[in-house]
Design a protein around this motif. Structure first.
Motif, PDB file in Angstrom:
ATOM      1  N   PRO A 449       0.180  15.484  -0.556  1.00  0.00           N
ATOM      2  CA  PRO A 449      -0.420  14.210  -0.985  1.00  0.00           C
ATOM      3  C   PRO A 449       0.551  13.345  -1.785  1.00  0.00           C
ATOM      4  CG  PRO A 449      -1.244  16.024  -2.326  1.00  0.00           C
ATOM      5  CD  PRO A 449      -0.407  16.635  -1.255  1.00  0.00           C
ATOM      6  N   LYS A 450       0.413  12.039  -1.634  1.00  0.00           N
ATOM      7  CA  LYS A 450       1.136  11.064  -2.442  1.00  0.00           C
ATOM      8  C   LYS A 450       0.142  10.459  -3.417  1.00  0.00           C
ATOM      9  CE  LYS A 450       4.287   9.771   1.311  1.00  0.00           C
ATOM     10  NZ  LYS A 450       4.808   8.643   2.134  1.00  0.00           N
ATOM     11  N   VAL A 451       0.310  10.724  -4.689  1.00  0.00           N
ATOM     12  CA  VAL A 451      -0.677  10.349  -5.703  1.00  0.00           C
ATOM     13  C   VAL A 451      -0.138   9.194  -6.546  1.00  0.00           C
ATOM     14  CG1 VAL A 451      -2.101  11.151  -7.626  1.00  0.00           C
ATOM     15  CG2 VAL A 451      -1.500  12.727  -5.759  1.00  0.00           C
ATOM     16  N   ARG A 452      -0.986   8.141  -6.732  1.00  0.00           N
ATOM     17  CA  ARG A 452      -0.599   7.020  -7.572  1.00  0.00           C
ATOM     18  C   ARG A 452      -0.756   7.404  -9.037  1.00  0.00           C
ATOM     19  NH1 ARG A 452      -4.018   3.597  -3.978  1.00  0.00           N
ATOM     20  NH2 ARG A 452      -5.525   3.622  -5.697  1.00  0.00           N
ATOM     21  N   ASP A 454      -2.714   6.172 -11.112  1.00  0.00           N
ATOM     22  CA  ASP A 454      -4.120   6.192 -11.533  1.00  0.00           C
ATOM     23  C   ASP A 454      -4.864   7.407 -11.004  1.00  0.00           C
ATOM     24  OD1 ASP A 454      -4.285   5.669  -8.868  1.00  0.00           O
ATOM     25  OD2 ASP A 454      -5.280   3.709  -9.074  1.00  0.00           O
ATOM     26  N   GLY A 455      -4.162   8.313 -10.329  1.00  0.00           N
ATOM     27  CA  GLY A 455      -4.784   9.533  -9.836  1.00  0.00           C
ATOM     28  C   GLY A 455      -5.346   9.444  -8.440  1.00  0.00           C
ATOM     29  N   GLN A 456      -5.294   8.263  -7.812  1.00  0.00           N
ATOM     30  CA  GLN A 456      -5.811   8.111  -6.466  1.00  0.00           C
ATOM     31  C   GLN A 456      -4.755   8.545  -5.438  1.00  0.00           C
ATOM     32  OE1 GLN A 456      -8.982   7.127  -5.694  1.00  0.00           O
ATOM     33  NE2 GLN A 456      -9.340   7.198  -7.919  1.00  0.00           N
ATOM     34  N   VAL A 457      -5.222   9.207  -4.356  1.00  0.00           N
ATOM     35  CA  VAL A 457      -4.333   9.634  -3.284  1.00  0.00           C
ATOM     36  C   VAL A 457      -4.029   8.433  -2.396  1.00  0.00           C
ATOM     37  CG1 VAL A 457      -4.057  11.125  -1.276  1.00  0.00           C
ATOM     38  CG2 VAL A 457      -5.194  11.990  -3.339  1.00  0.00           C
TER      39      VAL A 457
END
Length: 556
Positions: A449-452, A454-457
């Motif tokens: 996964p690539k996670v921003r 802010d914690g969103q994938v």
């Protein structure tokens, strides 16, 4: 940066082990023993009142014949004179049979001194050949002594008194003389642990064949010297013909080791010289390196300007390569637009790579061809002894692998790495297993996964993983490198795209809309029809183009 990997083990070839001190001291020992033998013989001859050479008409006739032979050897020389077997040998044998080994040794020494004086830069080689010749004369004199014949200037061995019983003695003395000189030259001239180079070996073998003619000419010289010495100079004609035969044989042998266009040594010479360099490097405990250089897009020059223009360009490249060589390095042309440079002594792999980059830079500078300025880039591969190979053939093959890697990646210079060599037996087996695993669907995709912040994938990256049934987990960089260098990469790319898009379609059906990134090879991107093939797969799986990202592999 990619992790480095040690070179694959290389089987060490069996070689003749010769102590370095013995080899380096052998020529000096031969010269020293020959000098001691000749000086001792001169002292004994003078103390006993024996003459050193016949006088009168016989002595003058021999002097004229010797002068004619020396003059021919000087004119013919051109650095190809090998002494020993030839006109000088026939004359030396005749004097030995008639007057003993001291006058014969003086004749041999005279030939060597006069020819060596004319060829000053070859005097060391001439001295060695003369010393071997004197020792051969001594060995033949021992054979005569065993048969009870010790001729001197005052009491020569009269050839008119020879009978059938004397033929084996004469033949054996001549054979011992020839064999002794050839063996001495063989062991003093051959590199440590290796035989003579092809040119020297061919010359010596040819001289052995010519020795048969000497057995017929030498007794005739003896007979004429005893009965009609005034006719001795006429023997210069057949003796000079013998030398010319040897010269032609040696010249032809040299031509076989030269590139006819550039005059540089060819592949056969390179292998022989590399063998000798590796032996020397091993004895001194240093490295040696081989650099293979190939001109990029040279074929377009031939196609556009013609092969004659291409040949003129190669001549300029060869001359530029000669001028750019560091001290001690030697260049060869392997064929076409491929050249090789041997570094007999290299401080390190880095220093060899630095030399390769310098050569590539020199060859890549502008060239003038009939008023047209051309810029030809070059690619080079470097292989180092003993890290990458222990023999000449292996070093050449590994430098070739590195050169093609530099050409593919457009990096200019590459050093051999075993993990990028798909031609080893182990990697060839791994290539076959990878092909079967792709056909059987045994290669897996893991999704990272690539996670921003802010914690969103924001997306996923497809990672290729392969668990070999016997080897276990195979590192991706290893089997991907095999696929890239073997032509299997398009098949692997198709497999990854098909598997990833099928998974994305399943996730979208479940309401999970996350884009997936897939690594592709630059070769795939340049393949005609690649974009259309990707679009067809997207349509077949019902996945929008925005759900797929294509990334170039990191090492490019």
């Amino acid at each position: 940066m990619e992790p480095t990997e040690s070179a694959a083990p290389v089987a060490r070839p069996r070689r003749r082990v010769v102590p370095a001190g013995f080899v380096s001291g052998l020529p000096a020992a031969v010269v020293g023993i020959a000098a001691a033998v000749l000086v001792t013989g001169l002292q004994r001859a003078l103390s006993s009142g024996h003459g050193l050479f016949p006088g009168g008409a016989t002595g003058w006739s021999f002097a004229v014949l010797t002068g004619l032979i020396v003059g021919h050897l000087v004119a013919l020389g051109r650095d190809r004179w090998w002494g020993g077997t030839g006109s000088g040998a026939a004359l030396t044998l005749a004097v030995l049979l008639l007057y003993g080994w001291v006058p014969a040794g003086l004749v041999s020494l005279t030939v060597v001194v006069l020819v060596g004086a004319a060829r000053r830069h070859r005097w060391r080689q001439g001295l060695l050949h003369g010393a071997a010749d004197i020792l051969g004369v001594g060995a033949a004199a021992l054979v005569l002594a065993l048969f009870g014949d010790v001729p001197t200037v005052e009491q020569p061995w009269q050839p008119l008194d020879w009978g059938i019983a004397d033929v084996p003695e004469v033949a054996l003395a001549a054979a011992v003389y020839l064999v002794a000189t050839r063996l001495l030259l063989w062991y003093t001239l051959s590199p440590p642990g290796r035989g003579l180079p092809t040119v020297a070996r061919t010359a010596l073998l040819r001289q052995g064949l010519v020795a048969v003619a000497l057995l017929g000419i030498t007794p005739l010289i003896c007979v004429v010297a005893a009965s009609r010495p005034i006719l001795l100079p006429l023997f210069a004609v057949p003796l000079i013909a013998l030398d010319s035969t040897l010269w032609i044989a040696r010249a032809r042998a040299e031509e076989q080791l030269r590139d006819p266009l550039t005059g540089l040594p060819n592949r056969q010479w390179l292998l022989e010289r590399t063998w000798a360099a590796l032996e020397e490097a091993e004895g001194q405990g240093v490295r040696a390196a081989l650099v293979l250089i190939d001109l990029d897009r040279f074929r377009s020059v031939n196609d556009t300007l013609g092969h004659l223009a291409g040949d003129r360009l190669l001549l300029q490249i060869a001359e530029r390569l000669r001028l750019a060589l560091p001290r001690g390095a030697e260049a060869a042309r392997l064929g076409g637009d491929e050249f090789a440079v041997l570094l007999p002594a290299a401080d390190s792999t880095t220093s060899a790579q630095r030399v390769a980059r310098h050569l590539v830079a020199e060859l890549s500078s502008p060239l003038d061809l009939d008023g047209l300025t051309l810029v030809l880039e070059a690619s080079a591969g470097v292989a180092v002894f003993p890290e990458h190979a222990l023999d000449a053939e292996g070093l050449l093959r590994r430098a070739d692998v590195a050169m093609y890697q530099a050409k593919r990646d457009r990096t200019g210079v590459e050093v051999y790495e075993s993990k990028r060599d798909s031609n080893t037996p182990d990697r060839l087996g791994l290539l076959g297993d990878l092909r079967r695993a792709l056909d059987a669907g045994e290669v897996e995709l893991h999704y990272q996964p690539k996670v921003r912040f802010d914690g969103q994938v924001a997306g996923l990256e497809a990672l290729v993983r392969w668990v070999h049934p016997e080897r276990g987990k195979v590192p991706p960089d290893e089997f991907i490198a095999i696929a890239e260098s073997s032509g299997l990469m398009p098949h692997l790319t198709e497999y990854v795209l098909e598997t990833a898009l099928a998974q994305v379609a399943r996730w979208r059906a479940q309401g999970l809309n996350v884009p997936v990134a897939v690594n592709v090879s630059p070769r795939d991107v340049h393949t005609p029809g690649f974009a259309g093939a990707v679009a067809a797969r997207l349509a077949r799986h019902g996945v929008p183009a925005g759900a797929l990202q294509l990334e170039i592999t990191e090492h490019v």
